[in-house]
Motif scaffolding. Structure first.
Motif, short mmCIF file in Angstrom:
data_model
loop_
_atom_site.label_atom_id
_atom_site.label_comp_id
_atom_site.label_asym_id
_atom_site.label_seq_id
_atom_site.Cartn_x
_atom_site.Cartn_y
_atom_site.Cartn_z
N ILE A 47 -2.94 39.17 -1.79
CA ILE A 47 -3.10 38.60 -3.49
C ILE A 47 -1.84 38.54 -2.96
CG2 ILE A 47 -3.47 41.71 -3.07
CD1 ILE A 47 -0.92 42.09 -3.17
N ILE A 48 -1.78 38.00 -4.55
CA ILE A 48 -0.85 37.25 -4.79
C ILE A 48 0.62 38.42 -4.93
CG2 ILE A 48 0.44 35.83 -6.45
CD1 ILE A 48 -2.74 34.15 -7.18
N ARG A 49 1.88 38.25 -4.22
CA ARG A 49 2.74 39.62 -4.34
C ARG A 49 3.50 38.61 -5.72
NH1 ARG A 49 2.64 44.46 -2.99
NH2 ARG A 49 2.01 44.12 -0.92
N ALA A 50 4.13 37.88 -5.75
CA ALA A 50 5.00 37.25 -6.72
C ALA A 50 4.36 35.95 -7.48
CB ALA A 50 5.92 36.81 -6.53
N ILE A 73 5.83 29.32 -7.49
CA ILE A 73 5.08 28.88 -6.32
C ILE A 73 4.29 30.67 -6.57
CG2 ILE A 73 6.16 30.90 -3.95
CD1 ILE A 73 8.74 28.92 -4.23
N LEU A 74 3.69 31.28 -5.73
CA LEU A 74 2.69 31.89 -6.16
C LEU A 74 2.60 32.64 -3.83
CD1 LEU A 74 -0.71 30.59 -7.36
CD2 LEU A 74 0.98 31.93 -8.63
N TRP A 75 3.57 33.46 -3.80
CA TRP A 75 4.13 34.30 -2.90
C TRP A 75 2.87 34.91 -2.25
CZ3 TRP A 75 8.85 36.81 -2.06
CH2 TRP A 75 9.65 36.82 -0.93
N LEU A 76 1.20 34.61 -1.23
CA LEU A 76 1.27 35.52 -0.82
C LEU A 76 1.59 36.46 0.22
CD1 LEU A 76 -1.54 32.97 0.13
CD2 LEU A 76 -1.74 34.28 -2.10
N SER A 77 0.68 37.28 -0.01
CA SER A 77 0.66 39.18 0.85
C SER A 77 -0.50 39.38 1.96
CB SER A 77 1.14 40.26 0.15
OG SER A 77 1.29 41.08 1.21
N GLY A 78 -0.72 39.63 2.85
CA GLY A 78 -1.45 40.20 3.51
C GLY A 78 -2.25 41.30 3.56
N CYS A 79 -3.17 41.37 3.74
CA CYS A 79 -4.16 42.78 3.43
C CYS A 79 -4.42 44.00 4.43
CB CYS A 79 -4.99 42.85 2.13
SG CYS A 79 -4.51 42.24 0.61
N GLU A 80 -4.40 42.90 5.72
CA GLU A 80 -5.13 43.45 7.01
C GLU A 80 -4.15 43.66 7.86
OE1 GLU A 80 -8.84 41.19 7.43
OE2 GLU A 80 -7.97 39.82 6.59
N ASP A 123 -1.03 29.86 -14.30
CA ASP A 123 -1.49 30.53 -15.38
C ASP A 123 -3.06 31.09 -15.72
OD1 ASP A 123 0.65 29.65 -16.83
OD2 ASP A 123 0.40 27.76 -17.90
N LEU A 124 -3.84 30.81 -14.97
CA LEU A 124 -5.27 31.71 -14.38
C LEU A 124 -4.80 32.78 -14.34
CD1 LEU A 124 -7.53 28.94 -14.08
CD2 LEU A 124 -7.49 30.13 -15.44
N VAL A 125 -3.60 32.87 -12.73
CA VAL A 125 -3.69 33.80 -12.19
C VAL A 125 -2.64 35.11 -12.88
CG1 VAL A 125 -4.52 33.03 -9.77
CG2 VAL A 125 -2.70 33.12 -10.46
N ARG A 126 -3.08 36.17 -12.07
CA ARG A 126 -1.80 36.74 -11.99
C ARG A 126 -1.54 37.99 -11.07
NH1 ARG A 126 -4.40 41.77 -10.63
NH2 ARG A 126 -6.18 42.18 -11.48
N VAL A 127 -0.31 38.61 -10.76
CA VAL A 127 -0.35 39.57 -9.25
C VAL A 127 -1.04 40.16 -9.16
CG1 VAL A 127 1.89 41.05 -8.70
CG2 VAL A 127 2.79 39.47 -9.63
N GLY A 128 -1.57 40.26 -7.93
CA GLY A 128 -2.40 41.56 -7.47
C GLY A 128 -3.28 40.33 -7.40
N THR A 129 -4.19 39.78 -7.76
CA THR A 129 -5.15 38.72 -7.36
C THR A 129 -5.26 38.54 -6.30
OG1 THR A 129 -4.70 37.16 -10.30
CG2 THR A 129 -6.29 36.15 -7.96
N HIS A 130 -6.17 38.56 -6.12
CA HIS A 130 -7.06 38.79 -4.33
C HIS A 130 -7.17 37.45 -4.17
CE1 HIS A 130 -7.73 42.93 -3.42
NE2 HIS A 130 -7.99 43.54 -5.26
#
Length: 159
Positions: A49-52, A92-99, A147-154
């Motif tokens: 997910i996008i964390r930040a 920056i779109l900071w990614l966080s793993g979900c698995e 501008d298209l995505v939000r925090v939490g986007t998969h």
């Protein structure tokens, strides 16, 4: 909305709720290929997910180090002055793993590896691997995506 990233085609797709592609961008993933381990300089696979979202309102080509603007604006002259620097520009779109155990926690934690989707110099070649782990994009494309995505986007990164 969801993002899928294909390492094979070096493309990032933005999909709507129906799973239809609404935007497609060329990217540049890791020169060393895919991998989960900290210190591998590889792009991690799997569900994220996008964390930040970092950098809203900053000028195009703002230089970031450790997710903070340095006060510099990238130019070819600055690039020549610091040829070994890994340029993180504009947003920056900071990614966080979900698995858990694959891209989350321990030595495989995407967020602790500081894996981002971020801007690059206009001279950076897209469509082929070249980063040290992150997903690089041209700045104008990243601004549109930001501008298209939000925090939490998969975000799913596939080989």
């Amino acid at each position: 909305m969801k993002i899928t990233i294909s390492i094979a085609t070096q493309q990032l797709d933005v999909l709507n709720e129906q799973g239809e592609i609404i935007k497609r961008y060329l990217i540049s993933s890791a020169k060393k290929g895919t991998g989960q381990e900290k210190g591998s300089f590889c792009t991690p696979l799997g569900k994220h997910i996008i964390r930040a979202k970092i950098g809203a309102g900053q000028a195009v080509n703002t230089v970031f180090i450790k997710r903070r603007p340095t006060g510099e604006i990238y130019s070819p002259q600055l690039g020549q002055q610091y040829p070994k620097r890994d340029w993180i520009l504009t947003r920056i779109l900071w990614l966080s793993g979900c698995e858990r155990g694959f891209n989350r926690l321990g030595s495989v934690d995407t967020m602790r590896r500081y894996i981002y989707i971020h801007g690059s110099p206009d001279s950076a070649e897209m469509g082929k691997p070249g980063s040290i782990g992150c997903i690089r994009m041209h700045n104008n494309n990243l601004l549109e995506l930001f501008d298209l995505v939000r925090v939490g986007t998969h975000v799913e990164i596939k080989a």
